[in-house]
Design an enzyme around this catalytic site. Structure first.
Site, PDB file in Angstrom:
ATOM      1  N   HIS B   9      62.818 -11.419 -53.959  1.00  0.00           N
ATOM      2  CA  HIS B   9      63.946 -12.355 -53.938  1.00  0.00           C
ATOM      3  C   HIS B   9      64.974 -11.948 -52.885  1.00  0.00           C
ATOM      4  O   HIS B   9      65.954 -11.268 -53.160  1.00  0.00           O
ATOM      5  CB  HIS B   9      64.584 -12.387 -55.338  1.00  0.00           C
ATOM      6  N   ARG B  74      68.802 -19.203 -47.216  1.00  0.00           N
ATOM      7  CA  ARG B  74      69.945 -18.926 -48.083  1.00  0.00           C
ATOM      8  C   ARG B  74      70.029 -19.983 -49.180  1.00  0.00           C
ATOM      9  O   ARG B  74      70.138 -21.191 -48.892  1.00  0.00           O
ATOM     10  CB  ARG B  74      71.210 -18.946 -47.230  1.00  0.00           C
ATOM     11  N   ALA B  75      70.015 -19.532 -50.430  1.00  0.00           N
ATOM     12  CA  ALA B  75      69.931 -20.477 -51.551  1.00  0.00           C
ATOM     13  C   ALA B  75      71.168 -21.365 -51.626  1.00  0.00           C
ATOM     14  O   ALA B  75      71.071 -22.579 -51.820  1.00  0.00           O
ATOM     15  CB  ALA B  75      69.745 -19.711 -52.858  1.00  0.00           C
ATOM     16  N   SER B  76      72.333 -20.760 -51.478  1.00  0.00           N
ATOM     17  CA  SER B  76      73.555 -21.554 -51.653  1.00  0.00           C
ATOM     18  C   SER B  76      73.735 -22.564 -50.524  1.00  0.00           C
ATOM     19  O   SER B  76      74.473 -23.539 -50.673  1.00  0.00           O
ATOM     20  CB  SER B  76      74.779 -20.645 -51.737  1.00  0.00           C
ATOM     21  N   HIS B 181      65.217 -22.025 -58.383  1.00  0.00           N
ATOM     22  CA  HIS B 181      66.505 -21.533 -57.862  1.00  0.00           C
ATOM     23  C   HIS B 181      67.374 -22.713 -57.452  1.00  0.00           C
ATOM     24  O   HIS B 181      67.037 -23.451 -56.537  1.00  0.00           O
ATOM     25  CB  HIS B 181      66.246 -20.613 -56.663  1.00  0.00           C
ATOM     26  N   TYR B 197      73.937 -20.536 -61.233  1.00  0.00           N
ATOM     27  CA  TYR B 197      72.649 -19.856 -61.063  1.00  0.00           C
ATOM     28  C   TYR B 197      72.085 -19.410 -62.415  1.00  0.00           C
ATOM     29  O   TYR B 197      70.926 -19.656 -62.741  1.00  0.00           O
ATOM     30  CB  TYR B 197      72.799 -18.624 -60.156  1.00  0.00           C
ATOM     31  N   HIS B 226      67.369 -13.885 -61.186  1.00  0.00           N
ATOM     32  CA  HIS B 226      68.551 -13.347 -61.862  1.00  0.00           C
ATOM     33  C   HIS B 226      68.186 -12.889 -63.273  1.00  0.00           C
ATOM     34  O   HIS B 226      68.880 -13.191 -64.250  1.00  0.00           O
ATOM     35  CB  HIS B 226      69.685 -14.384 -61.898  1.00  0.00           C
ATOM     36  N   GLU B 287      67.943  -9.649 -54.542  1.00  0.00           N
ATOM     37  CA  GLU B 287      68.746 -10.712 -53.925  1.00  0.00           C
ATOM     38  C   GLU B 287      69.813 -10.108 -53.028  1.00  0.00           C
ATOM     39  O   GLU B 287      70.986 -10.492 -53.067  1.00  0.00           O
ATOM     40  CB  GLU B 287      69.369 -11.647 -54.979  1.00  0.00           C
ATOM     41  N   ARG B 293      78.108  -8.014 -53.380  1.00  0.00           N
ATOM     42  CA  ARG B 293      77.854  -7.112 -52.253  1.00  0.00           C
ATOM     43  C   ARG B 293      78.586  -5.785 -52.361  1.00  0.00           C
ATOM     44  O   ARG B 293      78.436  -4.921 -51.503  1.00  0.00           O
ATOM     45  CB  ARG B 293      78.258  -7.806 -50.945  1.00  0.00           C
TER      46      ARG B 293
END
Lengths: 349, 349
Positions: B9, B74-76, B181, B197, B226, B287, B293
């Protein structure tokens, strides 16, 4: 002195069937006003109420060893998305009156919490008269606040929005907490008790996290049910997100105001909850008789007999158990504490 | 033989800023077609791609000791709710091509998974040409499937609906799994990475639980990211709900087809995951570089350095760690396994 076992999360899921029939009639009346029932058409005797409780919740409370349940109308039946404010208002009044009557019939075992007559798109301030009645006349010690009265479409503003402030002002005035509890999902994507409930818990917590709601209302208290949805399992994620958002540590940012119940139906979940969430923020609850009524084939015990998991935890000492079972509930629900003290013949603080 | 550490992921969250600029221009072009960019207007050199990876994901992979990342856009930024199918189609093609180029530049460290050009209300079958291209020309080993292309309004049918079957048929034909996702929430109720999410993970799992999807598609495979949202924490609840619904035990009903990643950013969460979910259903993932971060002040290590939690677990033996790091990924992503075997000079099974 023995610890009192207070279950902060019980709904009247076993009300006599006359209640369902009345509600169905009311729903029919939305389309055809000529069949709309009056509130007075609902007749449920004290004996029927007694029977519905003694053979169900109270029987299980005695068997499992809990003493007192904070008792509110059936969550999935609140269904605030049905009809308009008037429909919700009549329905909430009926349901709250039944829980009040149960509390009068079994004053040692049930104390009421109110559902609100929420309706999608309607100013939450319209709920205040019902709230006032429930606290002042019925002795309610808390409310259930639905963050999504649309039933899975999430059309209301987040809980941090000033939209909700009239409710919060009244909660602070009365010193009552809100359990943040959605109702039936009418969105086919969300199973009510398997997805919508847990999602709402997580969503509500994150709405608090991203905001400064508790700066505006330092004494406001929310109970997040179902063990906080996904929150304790992802506590590192939430701590990390708070840090990204330059918020204080969660213990300072939220944990003076946000509490989690113990409606987590297996030992590893309760062990995680009690490990990552400070014991002062955990309130005993089972949501019995609720979504998960069966016996766990892995243990031979009821899934929702959450007291067993608390008892079996090797992370909790006697003081921690006292807090989870009784002490925290007295602190988070001050009107409960006062009611118990008054009953014990003590003057309250 | 040493275990290969496969992170299933990873998203290209660090793409050169030219990509953002192009997307913003595309979004501007929805309102004003005269400013709509062509795909060919986006110029990103190999050196820029290399730099964006070497100083970010690859640097952290080397530091933390992971070998290979299944790498998707990028998922978002998928943001399927923006514009129509044509907008999503152009955008998905661009993003997938970049991930493919990264995989060509760093063939030992990245292998691509595709985003789909989903669009709310548009037949998912429209996504198949992009999927085919990504598998056949770009060597993608999986896809990301968004169960809510509306971005938090949940207007699509549940994943169990035949609406989605064209995608599943192609997945089965190609033997590729889907990571379920969602993308950015445009519903103010849901914080993207803190609520939407996790809610989607729980929702997707429950959509599978209430259905018989895997009777129709016995070889279909979903990875729930997640850490499965709220699912492992509430495993007792889900087992109990399956029982109420007269479904088989979850291990038989879902666990031949549903897998969880390890994107859970603290030790107690990983410990719960590995305790309640069979080790054959857990795939290593971080992820990284993603939503969280920062460095955890409680450990002094990065929240998303999930390998540390796997290493520190006292519930996992060497065989279990092999499965989580490598074995399960090879089984769930057969095209990954074949690519690795081909690279190692072995004939595949």
């Amino acid at each position: 002195m023995l610890t009192m076992i207070i279950d902060c999360h019980g709904h009247y899921t076993t009300a006599p069937l006359a209640l369902d029939a009345w509600r169905n009639q009311q729903i029919a009346g939305i389309k055809d006003p000529s069949v709309m029932p009056r509130a007075a058409d609902l007749k449920i005797s004290d004996d029927e109420l007694r029977e519905s409780i003694e053979t169900n919740q109270l029987a299980l409370m005695r068997k499992r060893g809990s003493d007192l349940t904070i008792f509110s109308p059936r969550a999935s039946f609140m269904a605030h998305h049905i009809g308009d404010f008037q429909i919700s208002s009549t329905w909430a009044a009926i349901c709250n009156e039944l829980c009040y009557r149960v509390s009068e019939l079994f004053p040692d075992h049930f104390i009421p919490a109110a559902m609100l007559p929420q309706s999608p798109g309607v100013d939450p301030a319209t709920c205040i008269p019902e709230l006032v009645k429930c606290v002042e006349q019925y002795g309610n010690v808390g409310i259930n606040l639905n963050p999504d009265p649309s039933g899975g479409h999430w059309t209301s503003p987040p809980l941090s929005d000033r939209y909700w402030y009239p409710i919060y002002e009244k909660m602070v005035e009365y010193d009552i907490p809100a359990m943040i509890h959605v109702s039936t999902s009418c969105n086919a994507c969300f199973h009510t008790t398997g997805a919508h409930y847990l999602n709402a818990d997580t969503t509500a917590f994150m709405q608090c996290l991203t905001s400064d709601l508790f700066t505006d209302f330092p004494s406001l208290k929310f109970v997040i049910p179902h063990g906080g949805g996904a929150v304790p399992y992802h506590w590192g994620r939430f701590r990390g997100l708070a840090q990204e958002l330059k918020k204080p540590l969660l213990k300072d940012h939220l944990l003076n105001n946000v509490f989690f119940d113990t409606c987590v139906y297996h030992q590893p979940g309760i062990d995680l909850l009690t490990k990552v969430i400070p014991v002062d923020n955990i309130l005993f609850a089972s949501e019995m008789i609720g979504a998960v009524r069966g016996i766990d084939p892995e243990t031979g015990e009821y899934f929702d007999d959450t007291k067993r998991y608390i008892e079996a935890s090797n992370q909790l000492d006697e003081e921690a158990r006292y807090k989870i079972y009784e002490g925290n509930a007295r602190r988070v629900y001050p009107r409960l504490d006062r009611a118990l003290r008054a009953k014990a013949g003590l003057t309250h603080a």
